[in-house]
Design a protein around this motif. Structure first.
Motif, short mmCIF file in Angstrom:
data_model
loop_
_atom_site.label_atom_id
_atom_site.label_comp_id
_atom_site.label_asym_id
_atom_site.label_seq_id
_atom_site.Cartn_x
_atom_site.Cartn_y
_atom_site.Cartn_z
N SER A 84 0.84 -1.19 0.00
CA SER A 84 0.00 0.00 0.00
C SER A 84 0.88 1.24 0.00
N ARG A 85 0.68 2.08 -0.99
CA ARG A 85 1.43 3.32 -1.10
C ARG A 85 0.59 4.53 -0.70
N ILE A 86 -0.52 4.23 -0.05
CA ILE A 86 -1.36 5.27 0.56
C ILE A 86 -1.13 5.20 2.06
N PRO A 87 -0.58 6.24 2.66
CA PRO A 87 -0.19 6.16 4.08
C PRO A 87 -1.31 5.72 5.01
N GLU A 88 -2.53 6.16 4.76
CA GLU A 88 -3.62 5.85 5.67
C GLU A 88 -4.14 4.41 5.52
N ILE A 89 -3.73 3.73 4.45
CA ILE A 89 -4.17 2.35 4.21
C ILE A 89 -2.99 1.42 4.47
N THR A 90 -3.10 0.61 5.50
CA THR A 90 -2.03 -0.34 5.79
C THR A 90 -2.27 -1.64 5.04
N SER A 91 -1.19 -2.33 4.73
CA SER A 91 -1.30 -3.60 4.02
C SER A 91 -2.08 -4.62 4.85
N GLU A 92 -1.89 -4.59 6.16
CA GLU A 92 -2.56 -5.56 7.03
C GLU A 92 -4.08 -5.35 7.03
N SER A 93 -4.52 -4.10 6.87
CA SER A 93 -5.95 -3.82 6.97
C SER A 93 -6.74 -4.38 5.79
N VAL A 94 -6.08 -4.67 4.67
CA VAL A 94 -6.79 -5.20 3.50
C VAL A 94 -6.34 -6.62 3.17
N ALA A 95 -5.47 -7.19 4.01
CA ALA A 95 -4.96 -8.53 3.72
C ALA A 95 -6.09 -9.56 3.68
N GLY A 96 -7.16 -9.32 4.45
CA GLY A 96 -8.27 -10.26 4.46
C GLY A 96 -9.06 -10.29 3.17
N SER A 97 -8.84 -9.32 2.30
CA SER A 97 -9.55 -9.27 1.02
C SER A 97 -8.85 -10.06 -0.07
N VAL A 98 -7.65 -10.57 0.22
CA VAL A 98 -6.87 -11.30 -0.78
C VAL A 98 -7.39 -12.73 -0.88
N ALA A 99 -7.71 -13.17 -2.10
CA ALA A 99 -8.25 -14.51 -2.32
C ALA A 99 -7.19 -15.51 -2.76
N THR A 100 -5.95 -15.07 -2.99
CA THR A 100 -4.88 -15.98 -3.38
C THR A 100 -4.06 -16.36 -2.16
N SER A 101 -3.50 -17.55 -2.19
CA SER A 101 -2.70 -18.03 -1.06
C SER A 101 -1.45 -18.73 -1.57
N ALA A 102 -0.37 -18.59 -0.83
CA ALA A 102 0.91 -19.18 -1.21
C ALA A 102 0.79 -20.70 -1.23
N GLY A 103 1.43 -21.29 -2.26
CA GLY A 103 1.43 -22.74 -2.38
C GLY A 103 0.33 -23.30 -3.24
N SER A 104 -0.73 -22.52 -3.48
CA SER A 104 -1.84 -23.01 -4.30
C SER A 104 -1.51 -22.84 -5.78
N VAL A 105 -2.24 -23.55 -6.63
CA VAL A 105 -2.09 -23.40 -8.07
C VAL A 105 -2.51 -22.00 -8.48
N TYR A 106 -1.72 -21.35 -9.32
CA TYR A 106 -2.04 -20.00 -9.76
C TYR A 106 -3.41 -19.99 -10.44
N ASN A 107 -4.23 -19.03 -10.04
CA ASN A 107 -5.60 -18.93 -10.54
C ASN A 107 -5.89 -17.48 -10.89
N ALA A 108 -6.06 -17.20 -12.18
CA ALA A 108 -6.31 -15.83 -12.62
C ALA A 108 -7.63 -15.30 -12.07
N ASP A 109 -8.62 -16.18 -11.89
CA ASP A 109 -9.90 -15.75 -11.32
C ASP A 109 -9.72 -15.26 -9.89
N SER A 110 -8.87 -15.95 -9.13
CA SER A 110 -8.61 -15.53 -7.75
C SER A 110 -7.92 -14.18 -7.71
N VAL A 111 -7.04 -13.93 -8.67
CA VAL A 111 -6.37 -12.63 -8.75
C VAL A 111 -7.39 -11.54 -9.04
#
Length: 797
Positions: free
Chosen positions: A227-254
Motif C-alpha cells: 500500500s502506497r497510501i499512508p492511511e491504508i495499511t497492508s494488514e488492513s486489507v490482507a483479508g480481502s486477498v483470495a490468493t494463497s501461497a502454495g496453491s495453483v495460480y488462478n487468474a480468477d482468484s487474482v
C-alpha cells in the motif's frame, strides 16, 4: 374622378386546388427528373437499381440478410457490388450452419433505365462442425478442451441441438473460455497460437483446428500487499486477498482479489485509489510471486456512460450493474466487474465496455455496447420417476420481462401421482437496491397412497427477499402461508378408511353376541390396507403461517456441472404466526466438489434436519411433544438411495398395513460419498457419465399423538383412555416402531445431461436397514421398504 379597385381574395377551395396542382406538378417533375437521371445514368454508367429482392429464404430471416447488403435502391447498379453481396449472403448462411447454401443473382430490366436486383437462395441442408482438433496441448486433453467449448461436434443428437452449428462469434468466445480455463489452472504462459476453420465438402461440414501453446503450470510463490497510501495499511486489507501461497495460480482468484481490495479501499473514502497486480515468474521453480499494489490513481472522472445497442432491455437495467456512475471516479477494476455481471445476466449476445476521451483531460466517456437476445422460453416437458410416475409439464418463462430484468414463470404439471400449477415472479433489484424480491404462488396435489395411504393438496404462496452480502454468501428472508388438505381415499379400489367409515358389503360386521357386535371386524377391514390412526387424526385442512431464513454459501465453479467448490444451505423456519401449526424447524445441506483426476469428480455431502413442536398444534395438546403428521419429515432415496419413497423412519406397527404406514419423524441426518467419471469411448458432448456412491443416514423421533378418541365424530387425542387393540373392535391407539438404526447402501449410477434434460438412473443395494419385528402370526412387520432401482428425469421437446 379616379377610382380604385380592391383585389379580390381567392376562395379557400381555389387556393387548395392551386396548391394541389403545384404539388402534383412537383411530384411529376421529381419523377421526370428521376427518369431523366436513370436515362442519363444508363447512358453514362449503367442502370439505376429500383429495388433489391430476396427470395427462397426460409431458415434465415430476411432482416438478417438485408442488413449486410451493399446494393441499395436508387443507387447505380454495379456488378462487383452484387458479387460481393452474394459472398456476404453466403457468410450469413455459413454462420447459421448452412455452408452448402447457394445464391444466384439475376437482373430484371425495367423501363427508364432501372433494374431490379434479385437474389435467389437455395438454402441447402444444415451443415455443422464435423470435427474440432487441438494441436500443441499435452497437459489438458483434447476431449476436456472440447468439453469447455460451447461449440460441439455433430453426432446422433444433432437433430436436438444447435450448438454444432458453425458460428465465428461462438468460436471466438470459445477461444476465450479455453484461455480463461488455462489461466485458472496455473498456465500463466498459455496462448492460442492460431485457429483455422475450413469447410470440407466431402465431410459435409466444418473442420476446426486450434493450435495452442500451454507452457508450464505455475503455483503461487508468495503473496504480498504493497500500500502506497499512508492511511491504508497492508494488514488492513490482507483479508480481502483470495490468493494463497502454495496453491495453483488462478487468474480468477487474482481478479477477485483486485475487486475485493478495490471495494475495501473505496469504502474508506479513497475513490481514486487503484489496485494493480504485479507478478514475477520463476520458470525454474515454476512459481509466481504475486503482489497487489495500492496507489493513488489519476483524478479522472466519468463524464458520461453511453448505453448503446439495447433495443429491448431498458437503460436502467444495464446501468444498475455498475458500482459507479456518471461523475464518479474512474476505476477500471469496477468496470471489468460490471462487464462480467452484464455477461452473466444472459440478456445479451455480447457485451463490450470501452472508453474514449471526454470534454476535458480529467474526463472520460464510457461506452457500453450490447446486443439483445431472446430471453423467453416455452417448454413442454415430460418425464418419469419411480416416485411420481409419468409426469408432464408446460411452462412459460421470461428472464427479462418487458426489458426490466424481471423473471416470470408460469407452469402446470400433470402426472400419475402428482399435479399442480405454480407462478413465480422475481425482481432482482428491489427498490433500486442490489437485493431480490419475489413471490411464489402454488397449488400441488400428491398421491401418497402407495406409501402412506393418504392424498394431500398444498395451496399457498411465499414472499421472499434476498440479500447478497458477498459474491458467495446470500441471506434470504421468507414468509409462507399455505393450506394442506389431507384426505384418505375410501372406495372399492382404495379402501384405506373402511374401519372408520365401513364400505357397504365390503367390511365384515361382527355378529350379535360377539365383542364389538355391530362393528366392522378390525382384522378383516385392515387386511386390504388401512391408514394409521395418526394419519386419520390429521385429516382435513391445516393452515400454516411460517417465517424463515435461508443462508446460502456458494463457491462452485459451475452451477450446472460443478467440478470444484463448496455449496451449503441452511434453513430455519418458525411456524406459529397464526394458523394451526406451531413448530420450529432447522435443516441443512452441504456439498463439497473436488476434481480428483481429469474429468473425475469426487463429491461429499452431508444433510440434517430437526423439527420441534410447541404450543397447541390443533390435536388437543399444548405440549411441545406433539406435531401434526404433515409437519414431520418423511425420508427415502433423497437421504439414502436403495430405499423407497417414505421407506425409512417411524412406522405404525399396530396396523396390519404397517409397511405402508410411514408416520414421519422429527430428526434426520445422513452423508454421501460419490465419484463421477466419464464413460470411456463415448463423446463428451453426449453428456453421459457414470458414478459410484455410498449413502448412510437415518430418520427417527416420531412425536405425534398415539392415543385417540374414536367414539366421537372426530379423532381427538385422549391420553388417558386405555389402549384398545382388540382384533374384533376398532383400535384407539397405535404402536410406533421408532428406530435410530443407521441405514446404508452402495450403488452405481448413469447420469445423462441430455439436450432433453437431466436424466439419472440409480441402482443401489441396501447394506443395513430396519428389519421390523415379528408379529404374533410370525409375519415381520414395521420394516423399511427398499427399492433397488430408481429412475428420474425430464425432457424438453
Amino acid at each position: 374622378m379616379m377610382s380604385t379597385t380592391t383585389p379580390r381574395r381567392r376562395k379557400p377551395a381555389a387556393t387548395a386546388v392551386i396548391a394541389m396542382s403545384a404539388l402534383m406538378a412537383g411530384i411529376t417533375a421529381a419523377d421526370t427528373a428521376f427518369a431523366q437521371q436513370g436515362r442519363r445514368a444508363a447512358a453514362a454508367q449503367g442502370p439505376i437499381v429500383n429495388r433489391v429482392v430476396i427470395e427462397g429464404n426460409k431458415r434465415v430471416e430476411k432482416g438478417m440478410i438485408e442488413g449486410d447488403l451493399q446494393v441499395r435502391a436508387r443507387a447505380p447498379y454495379n456488378q462487383a457490388t452484387v458479387d460481393a453481396d452474394v459472398q456476404r449472403i453466403l457468410q450469413v448462411y455459413q454462420r447459421s450452419g448452412r455452408g452448402l447454401a447457394q445464391v444466384t443473382p439475376r437482373i430484371v430490366d425495367l423501363p427508364n433505365g432501372t433494374v431490379d436486383v434479385v437474389y435467389t437462395i437455395n438454402e441447402g441442408d444444415k451443415t455443422g462442425v464435423k470435427e474440432i482438433r487441438f494441436v500443441g496441448n499435452s497437459q489438458i486433453s483434447s476431449s476436456r478442451l472440447r468439453g469447455i467449448m460451447t461449440t460441439t461436434e455433430t453426432n446422433i443428437l444433432s437433430f436436438l441441438k444447435t450448438s454444432d452449428v458453425y458460428d465465428p462469434d461462438r468460436i471466438a468466445n470459445d477461444l476465450e473460455l479455453i484461455r480463461r480455463y488455462y489461466l485458472k489452472n496455473g498456465y500463466a504462459d498459455f496462448r492460442v497460437v492460431s485457429s483455422d476453420v475450413t469447410f470440407d465438402p466431402n465431410a459435409g461440414g466444418y473442420i476446426v483446428t486450434i493450435a495452442v501453446e500451454e507452457g508450464p503450470q505455475y503455483r503461487v510463490g508468495s503473496v504480498n500487499v504493497d500500500s502506497r497510501i499512508p492511511e491504508i495499511t497492508s494488514e488492513s486489507v490482507a483479508g480481502s486477498v483470495a490468493t494463497s501461497a502454495g496453491s495453483v495460480y488462478n487468474a480468477d482468484s487474482v481478479e477477485r482479489s483486485l475487486q475485493n481490495i478495490t471495494t475495501s479501499v473505496n469504502r474508506r473514502g479513497y475513490s481514486f485509489a487503484q489496485v494493480r497486480p504485479v507478478g514475477t515468474r520463476d520458470p525454474a521453480s515454476q512459481t509466481i510471486n504475486i503482489g497487489y499494489v495500492i496507489e493513488e490513481g489519476p483524478r479522472v472522472y466519468i463524464e458520461r456512460i453511453n448505453v448503446r445497442g439495447n433495443s429491448r432491455t431498458r437503460d436502467y437495467v444495464i446501468r444498475r450493474e455498475f458500482d459507479l456512475g456518471e461523475g464518479d471516479a474512474y476505476n477500471k477494476v469496477l468496470l471489468d466487474r460490471a462487464e462480467r455481471r452484464l455477461n452473466n445476466l444472459g440478456y445479451f449476445k455480447r457485451v463490450r465496455i470501452s472508453n474514449e476521451p471526454g470534454s476535458a483531460p480529467d474526463r472520460v466517456v464510457v461506452n457500453v455496447d450490447v446486443e439483445d437476445q431472446s430471453t423467453g422460453a416455452f417448454s413442454i416437458s415430460g418425464g418419469y420417476s419411480t416416485a411420481d410416475g409419468f409426469i408432464g409439464e408446460v411452462a412459460v418463462s421470461e428472464s427479462n420481462f418487458l426489458g426490466r430484468g424481471q423473471f416470470v414463470r408460469v407452469a402446470g404439471q400433470l402426472g400419475e401421482r402428482t399435479n399442480g400449477i405454480d407462478f413465480s415472479f422475481t425482481e432482482p433489484y428491489f427498490l433500486g437496491y442490489r437485493m431480490s424480491a419475489g413471490i411464489d404462488l402454488f397449488s400441488k396435489f400428491s398421491d401418497q397412497t402407495k406409501y402412506s395411504r393418504y392424498e394431500n393438496r398444498v395451496t399457498g404462496g411465499q414472499l421472499r427477499l434476498g440479500l447478497p452480502f458477498t459474491e458467495e454468501f446470500t441471506l434470504t428472508l421468507r414468509y409462507s402461508l399455505f393450506q394442506q388438505d389431507l384426505e384418505i381415499p375410501n372406495d372399492y379400489k382404495q379402501p384405506y378408511n373402511d374401519c372408520s367409515v365401513p364400505l357397504p358389503g365390503y367390511t365384515q360386521i361382527n355378529p350379535a353376541g360377539t365383542p364389538g357386535a355391530g362393528l366392522p371386524n378390525r382384522f378383516f377391514c385392515e387386511g386390504n390396507g388401512e391408514a394409521s390412526l395418526a394419519i386419520k387424526e390429521s385429516q382435513g385442512k391445516t393452515l400454516t403461517s411460517l417465517a424463515g431464513l435461508t443462508f446460502n454459501y456458494n463457491t462452485l465453479d459451475n452451477v450446472k456441472d460443478p467440478r470444484n467448490g463448496f455449496y451449503a444451505e441452511a434453513k430455519t423456519d418458525f411456524a406459529g404466526l397464526g394458523g394451526d401449526s406451531h413448530y420450529f424447524r432447522a435443516t441443512g445441506d452441504a456439498r463439497y466438489y473436488r476434481e480428483l483426476f481429469e474429468d473425475v469428480v469426487g463429491i461429499a455431502r452431508v444433510q440434517a434436519g430437526h423439527i420441534m413442536g410447541f404450543g397447541d398444534n390443533g390435536n388437543g395438546t399444548s405440549s411441545g411433544g406433539n406435531l401434526r403428521i404433515v409437519d414431520q419429515f418423511f425420508m427415502g432415496p433423497s437421504l439414502v438411495r436403495g430405499f423407497a419413497t417414505n421407506g425409512i423412519g417411524p412406522r405404525d406397527i399396530s396396523s396390519l398395513d404397517s409397511r405402508a404406514n410411514a408416520i414421519g419423524g422429527t430428526t434426520y441426518f445422513g452423508g454421501t460419498l460419490e465419484v463421477q467419471f466419464p464413460i470411456f469411448g463415448l463423446p463428451r458432448d453426449l453428456g453421459l457419465k457414470g458414478a459410484v456412491f455410498a449413502d448412510a443416514g437415518t430418520l427417527y423421533g416420531y412425536e405425534g399423538p398415539t392415543r385417540f378418541d374414536t367414539t366421537g365424530s372426530g379423532s381427538i387425542l385422549d391420553p388417558i383412555a386405555p389402549c384398545v387393540q382388540n382384533p374384533n373392535v376398532p383400535q384407539n391407539c397405535i404402536n410406533v416402531l421408532d428406530s435410530k438404526k443407521i441405514r446404508s447402501s452402495v450403488g452405481a449410477s448413469l447420469l445423462w445431461s441430455s439436450p432433453l434434460g437431466p436424466i439419472r438412473f440409480d441402482y443401489a443395494f441396501a447394506l443395513s436397514k430396519e428389519e421390523g419385528i415379528v408379529g404374533p402370526d410370525g409375519v415381520r412387520i414395521g420394516g423399511d421398504r427398499t427399492q433397488a432401482f430408481r429412475f428420474s428425469g425430464g425432457t424438453r421437446f
